[in-house]
Write a protein that holds these residues in place. Structure first.
Motif, PDB file in Angstrom:
ATOM      1  N   VAL A  80       0.838  -1.202   0.000  1.00  0.00           N
ATOM      2  CA  VAL A  80       0.000   0.000   0.000  1.00  0.00           C
ATOM      3  C   VAL A  80       0.874   1.255   0.000  1.00  0.00           C
ATOM      4  O   VAL A  80       0.621   2.201  -0.760  1.00  0.00           O
ATOM      5  N   ALA A  81       1.901   1.263   0.831  1.00  0.00           N
ATOM      6  CA  ALA A  81       2.788   2.426   0.907  1.00  0.00           C
ATOM      7  C   ALA A  81       3.498   2.660  -0.426  1.00  0.00           C
ATOM      8  O   ALA A  81       3.674   3.811  -0.858  1.00  0.00           O
ATOM      9  N   THR A  82       3.895   1.583  -1.096  1.00  0.00           N
ATOM     10  CA  THR A  82       4.591   1.712  -2.375  1.00  0.00           C
ATOM     11  C   THR A  82       3.665   2.261  -3.451  1.00  0.00           C
ATOM     12  O   THR A  82       4.046   3.125  -4.249  1.00  0.00           O
ATOM     13  N   ALA A  83       2.419   1.750  -3.486  1.00  0.00           N
ATOM     14  CA  ALA A  83       1.450   2.255  -4.459  1.00  0.00           C
ATOM     15  C   ALA A  83       1.108   3.714  -4.169  1.00  0.00           C
ATOM     16  O   ALA A  83       0.924   4.520  -5.094  1.00  0.00           O
ATOM     17  N   ASP A  84       1.016   4.067  -2.894  1.00  0.00           N
ATOM     18  CA  ASP A  84       0.751   5.462  -2.516  1.00  0.00           C
ATOM     19  C   ASP A  84       1.876   6.385  -2.989  1.00  0.00           C
ATOM     20  O   ASP A  84       1.619   7.499  -3.468  1.00  0.00           O
ATOM     21  N   ALA A  85       3.115   5.906  -2.841  1.00  0.00           N
ATOM     22  CA  ALA A  85       4.255   6.708  -3.288  1.00  0.00           C
ATOM     23  C   ALA A  85       4.213   6.905  -4.801  1.00  0.00           C
ATOM     24  O   ALA A  85       4.518   7.989  -5.312  1.00  0.00           O
ATOM     25  N   ALA A  86       3.824   5.849  -5.526  1.00  0.00           N
ATOM     26  CA  ALA A  86       3.709   5.962  -6.978  1.00  0.00           C
ATOM     27  C   ALA A  86       2.608   6.948  -7.352  1.00  0.00           C
ATOM     28  O   ALA A  86       2.751   7.733  -8.307  1.00  0.00           O
ATOM     29  N   LEU A  87       1.496   6.939  -6.605  1.00  0.00           N
ATOM     30  CA  LEU A  87       0.419   7.891  -6.859  1.00  0.00           C
ATOM     31  C   LEU A  87       0.905   9.320  -6.632  1.00  0.00           C
ATOM     32  O   LEU A  87       0.591  10.225  -7.428  1.00  0.00           O
ATOM     33  N   TYR A  88       1.667   9.532  -5.587  1.00  0.00           N
ATOM     34  CA  TYR A  88       2.199  10.871  -5.305  1.00  0.00           C
ATOM     35  C   TYR A  88       3.067  11.355  -6.460  1.00  0.00           C
ATOM     36  O   TYR A  88       3.008  12.514  -6.866  1.00  0.00           O
ATOM     37  N   ARG A  89       3.865  10.445  -7.036  1.00  0.00           N
ATOM     38  CA  ARG A  89       4.715  10.826  -8.170  1.00  0.00           C
ATOM     39  C   ARG A  89       3.865  11.199  -9.380  1.00  0.00           C
ATOM     40  O   ARG A  89       4.175  12.153 -10.104  1.00  0.00           O
ATOM     41  N   ALA A  90       2.777  10.439  -9.608  1.00  0.00           N
ATOM     42  CA  ALA A  90       1.899  10.754 -10.738  1.00  0.00           C
ATOM     43  C   ALA A  90       1.300  12.152 -10.566  1.00  0.00           C
ATOM     44  O   ALA A  90       1.180  12.921 -11.530  1.00  0.00           O
ATOM     45  N   LYS A  91       0.929  12.502  -9.354  1.00  0.00           N
ATOM     46  CA  LYS A  91       0.393  13.833  -9.073  1.00  0.00           C
ATOM     47  C   LYS A  91       1.466  14.899  -9.319  1.00  0.00           C
ATOM     48  O   LYS A  91       1.221  15.941  -9.937  1.00  0.00           O
ATOM     49  N   HIS A  92       2.668  14.622  -8.813  1.00  0.00           N
ATOM     50  CA  HIS A  92       3.772  15.573  -8.909  1.00  0.00           C
ATOM     51  C   HIS A  92       4.193  15.803 -10.360  1.00  0.00           C
ATOM     52  O   HIS A  92       4.635  16.900 -10.722  1.00  0.00           O
ATOM     53  N   MET A  93       4.000  14.769 -11.198  1.00  0.00           N
ATOM     54  CA  MET A  93       4.417  14.858 -12.593  1.00  0.00           C
ATOM     55  C   MET A  93       3.371  15.553 -13.474  1.00  0.00           C
ATOM     56  O   MET A  93       3.578  15.692 -14.690  1.00  0.00           O
ATOM     57  N   GLY A  94       2.253  15.969 -12.907  1.00  0.00           N
ATOM     58  CA  GLY A  94       1.290  16.734 -13.695  1.00  0.00           C
ATOM     59  C   GLY A  94      -0.119  16.198 -13.726  1.00  0.00           C
ATOM     60  O   GLY A  94      -0.974  16.733 -14.429  1.00  0.00           O
ATOM     61  N   ARG A  95      -0.418  15.105 -13.039  1.00  0.00           N
ATOM     62  CA  ARG A  95      -1.762  14.516 -12.964  1.00  0.00           C
ATOM     63  C   ARG A  95      -2.182  13.903 -14.309  1.00  0.00           C
ATOM     64  O   ARG A  95      -1.497  14.023 -15.301  1.00  0.00           O
ATOM     65  N   ASN A  96      -3.339  13.228 -14.252  1.00  0.00           N
ATOM     66  CA  ASN A  96      -3.898  12.541 -15.416  1.00  0.00           C
ATOM     67  C   ASN A  96      -2.867  11.610 -16.049  1.00  0.00           C
ATOM     68  O   ASN A  96      -2.651  11.608 -17.262  1.00  0.00           O
ATOM     69  N   ARG A  97      -2.237  10.801 -15.205  1.00  0.00           N
ATOM     70  CA  ARG A  97      -1.221   9.863 -15.691  1.00  0.00           C
ATOM     71  C   ARG A  97      -1.068   8.734 -14.680  1.00  0.00           C
ATOM     72  O   ARG A  97      -1.603   8.775 -13.579  1.00  0.00           O
ATOM     73  N   ILE A  98      -0.325   7.709 -15.083  1.00  0.00           N
ATOM     74  CA  ILE A  98      -0.043   6.602 -14.176  1.00  0.00           C
ATOM     75  C   ILE A  98       1.444   6.584 -13.864  1.00  0.00           C
ATOM     76  O   ILE A  98       2.273   7.032 -14.665  1.00  0.00           O
ATOM     77  N   SER A  99       1.772   6.074 -12.694  1.00  0.00           N
ATOM     78  CA  SER A  99       3.162   5.924 -12.281  1.00  0.00           C
ATOM     79  C   SER A  99       3.340   4.508 -11.750  1.00  0.00           C
ATOM     80  O   SER A  99       2.501   4.009 -10.991  1.00  0.00           O
ATOM     81  N   LEU A 100       4.404   3.847 -12.164  1.00  0.00           N
ATOM     82  CA  LEU A 100       4.612   2.438 -11.824  1.00  0.00           C
ATOM     83  C   LEU A 100       5.809   2.277 -10.907  1.00  0.00           C
ATOM     84  O   LEU A 100       6.829   2.949 -11.056  1.00  0.00           O
ATOM     85  N   THR A 101       5.688   1.358  -9.973  1.00  0.00           N
ATOM     86  CA  THR A 101       6.801   0.976  -9.105  1.00  0.00           C
ATOM     87  C   THR A 101       6.749  -0.524  -8.904  1.00  0.00           C
ATOM     88  O   THR A 101       5.727  -1.057  -8.484  1.00  0.00           O
ATOM     89  N   LEU A 102       7.811  -1.206  -9.207  1.00  0.00           N
ATOM     90  CA  LEU A 102       7.894  -2.637  -8.973  1.00  0.00           C
ATOM     91  C   LEU A 102       8.582  -2.853  -7.636  1.00  0.00           C
ATOM     92  O   LEU A 102       9.716  -2.456  -7.441  1.00  0.00           O
ATOM     93  N   GLU A 103       7.863  -3.493  -6.719  1.00  0.00           N
ATOM     94  CA  GLU A 103       8.425  -3.772  -5.412  1.00  0.00           C
ATOM     95  C   GLU A 103       8.370  -5.288  -5.206  1.00  0.00           C
ATOM     96  O   GLU A 103       7.335  -5.852  -4.920  1.00  0.00           O
ATOM     97  N   GLU A 104       9.479  -5.947  -5.450  1.00  0.00           N
ATOM     98  CA  GLU A 104       9.514  -7.402  -5.290  1.00  0.00           C
ATOM     99  C   GLU A 104      10.101  -7.728  -3.932  1.00  0.00           C
ATOM    100  O   GLU A 104      11.250  -7.386  -3.626  1.00  0.00           O
ATOM    101  N   VAL A 105       9.310  -8.369  -3.104  1.00  0.00           N
ATOM    102  CA  VAL A 105       9.762  -8.773  -1.771  1.00  0.00           C
ATOM    103  C   VAL A 105       9.888 -10.283  -1.790  1.00  0.00           C
ATOM    104  O   VAL A 105       8.897 -10.994  -1.916  1.00  0.00           O
ATOM    105  N   VAL A 106      11.096 -10.784  -1.709  1.00  0.00           N
ATOM    106  CA  VAL A 106      11.296 -12.225  -1.778  1.00  0.00           C
ATOM    107  C   VAL A 106      11.879 -12.717  -0.475  1.00  0.00           C
ATOM    108  O   VAL A 106      12.573 -11.995   0.246  1.00  0.00           O
ATOM    109  N   ALA A 107      11.581 -13.954  -0.170  1.00  0.00           N
ATOM    110  CA  ALA A 107      12.081 -14.537   1.063  1.00  0.00           C
ATOM    111  C   ALA A 107      13.596 -14.676   0.999  1.00  0.00           C
ATOM    112  O   ALA A 107      14.176 -14.989  -0.048  1.00  0.00           O
ATOM    113  N   ALA A 108      14.227 -14.443   2.114  1.00  0.00           N
ATOM    114  CA  ALA A 108      15.690 -14.591   2.171  1.00  0.00           C
ATOM    115  C   ALA A 108      16.043 -16.053   1.978  1.00  0.00           C
ATOM    116  O   ALA A 108      15.404 -16.945   2.515  1.00  0.00           O
ATOM    117  N   ARG A 109      17.066 -16.287   1.197  1.00  0.00           N
ATOM    118  CA  ARG A 109      17.505 -17.664   0.904  1.00  0.00           C
ATOM    119  C   ARG A 109      18.623 -18.054   1.860  1.00  0.00           C
ATOM    120  O   ARG A 109      19.401 -17.235   2.260  1.00  0.00           O
TER     121      ARG A 109
END
Length: 329
Positions: free
Chosen positions: A300-329
């Motif tokens: 949720v926090a990562t998607a919120d941060a991406a939304l903030y960037r979309a707003k900051h970049m001028g609105r009416n757009r999408i912003s993507l962030t890939l957050e891969e959380v994998v188990a430690a091996r």
């Protein structure tokens, strides 16, 4: 004054007397004999099912009055000592008083003859001979459809947003947790979109709260129209919506986000508060691979941060962030 004495039950026919009493009950009831054949089907049961007694007496087809496809009645399960299957066939079940003899259960029934699906509560009691062997089973029924429908309505009120009809924040939180656990078990990605209406304060100032509510309803419909069966769109709060996309990659989430953005733009809802522009949305997208030591709050926090960037970049757009959380091996 004369004392009124109860009529004696004929000693030679107690079972016949009991059947006569059941026949006159206003409660739907039927009886299966030791071989599973219907030996009594009272008038109230005829009224409930639309099936007359002469159609079912002597047969093993009691189930046909309640279901489209073959499955045992509660009385069948008790008679055949298959009560271990009750949990799989009924929504709810219990043994009244904690005893082993009687059994109660509830479920939806198709009611083929009447064509009306009903929610029935069944209570079953075996009839034993002097040696304790089951010689018959009595099943009584209660139509609880109205109560069940009221319960469902209350549950929907508890999980739906009153304005838009979408899932509410509580439902979103519960669903996100459940989908996170599913993604963890199945090793699948989980994507989340955070959708915010651009310049909504100015829209409210220009059109008032009634106009603002109508705007949110239109946008909610636009977002919901892009969902798959297993996706969930919720009103996250105010003019912000959240979309849960199970088993969806970031690329797939980006496609959905762009479709949502375009669909809202095509609504052409004028926003006189910002230079006669149309209402638009900004969207932040994030995708995660769940791991045992993580929780969905980070997604949720990562998607919120991406939304903030979309707003900051001028609105009416999408912003993507890939957050891969994998188990430690």
């Amino acid at each position: 004054m004369h004392n009124v004495q109860p009529l004696p039950v004929p000693a030679q026919a107690p079972r016949r007397y009991a059947f006569d009493v059941l026949e006159l009950l206003v409660i739907p009831a039927f009886v299966l004999d030791a071989q599973g054949r219907v030996s009594m089907w009272n008038r109230a049961c005829e009224h409930l099912t639309g099936v007359l007694a002469h159609e079912v007496l002597g047969t093993r087809d009691a189930w046909r009055s309640f279901y489209q496809h073959a499955r045992p009645t509660l009385a069948d399960l008790v008679l055949q000592r298959r009560t271990g299957e009750v949990a799989a066939l009924y929504d709810d079940h219990q043994r009244p008083g904690g005893g082993d003899a009687n059994l109660s259960a509830q479920s939806w029934c198709d009611m083929p003859r009447s064509g009306r699906r009903r929610y029935l509560a069944a209570d079953v009691s075996p009839i034993l001979d002097g040696d304790g062997a089951v010689v018959a089973v009595v099943e009584t029924l209660r139509d609880m459809t109205a109560e069940k429908q009221a319960q469902i309505a209350l549950e929907q009120l508890a999980t739906k947003d009153g304005l838009t009809g979408l899932a509410n924040r509580r439902c979103f939180d519960d669903t996100l947790h459940a989908e996170w656990q599913r993604a963890l078990r199945q090793g699948q990605p989980l994507s989340l979109l955070m959708v915010d209406v651009d310049n909504f304060k100015q829209y409210n100032d220009a059109y008032g709260h009634v106009g603002g509510d109508a705007c949110l309803q239109r946008i909610a419909g636009a977002v919901a129209s892009e969902m798959r069966t297993n996706d969930l769109v919720a009103r996250y709060g105010g003019e912000e919506f959240a979309v849960i996309l199970p088993n969806q990659s970031l690329k797939g989430a980006a496609i959905v986000a762009e479709r949502i953005r375009c669909r809202v733009e095509r609504l052409q809802l004028p926003n006189l508060g910002v230079g006669k522009q149309y209402v638009t949305v900004s969207i932040g997208a994030a995708t995660a691979l769940a791991a045992p030591d993580t929780d969905p709050a980070h997604l949720v926090a990562t998607a919120d941060a991406a939304l903030y960037r979309a707003k900051h970049m001028g609105r009416n757009r999408i912003s993507l962030t890939l957050e891969e959380v994998v188990a430690a091996r």
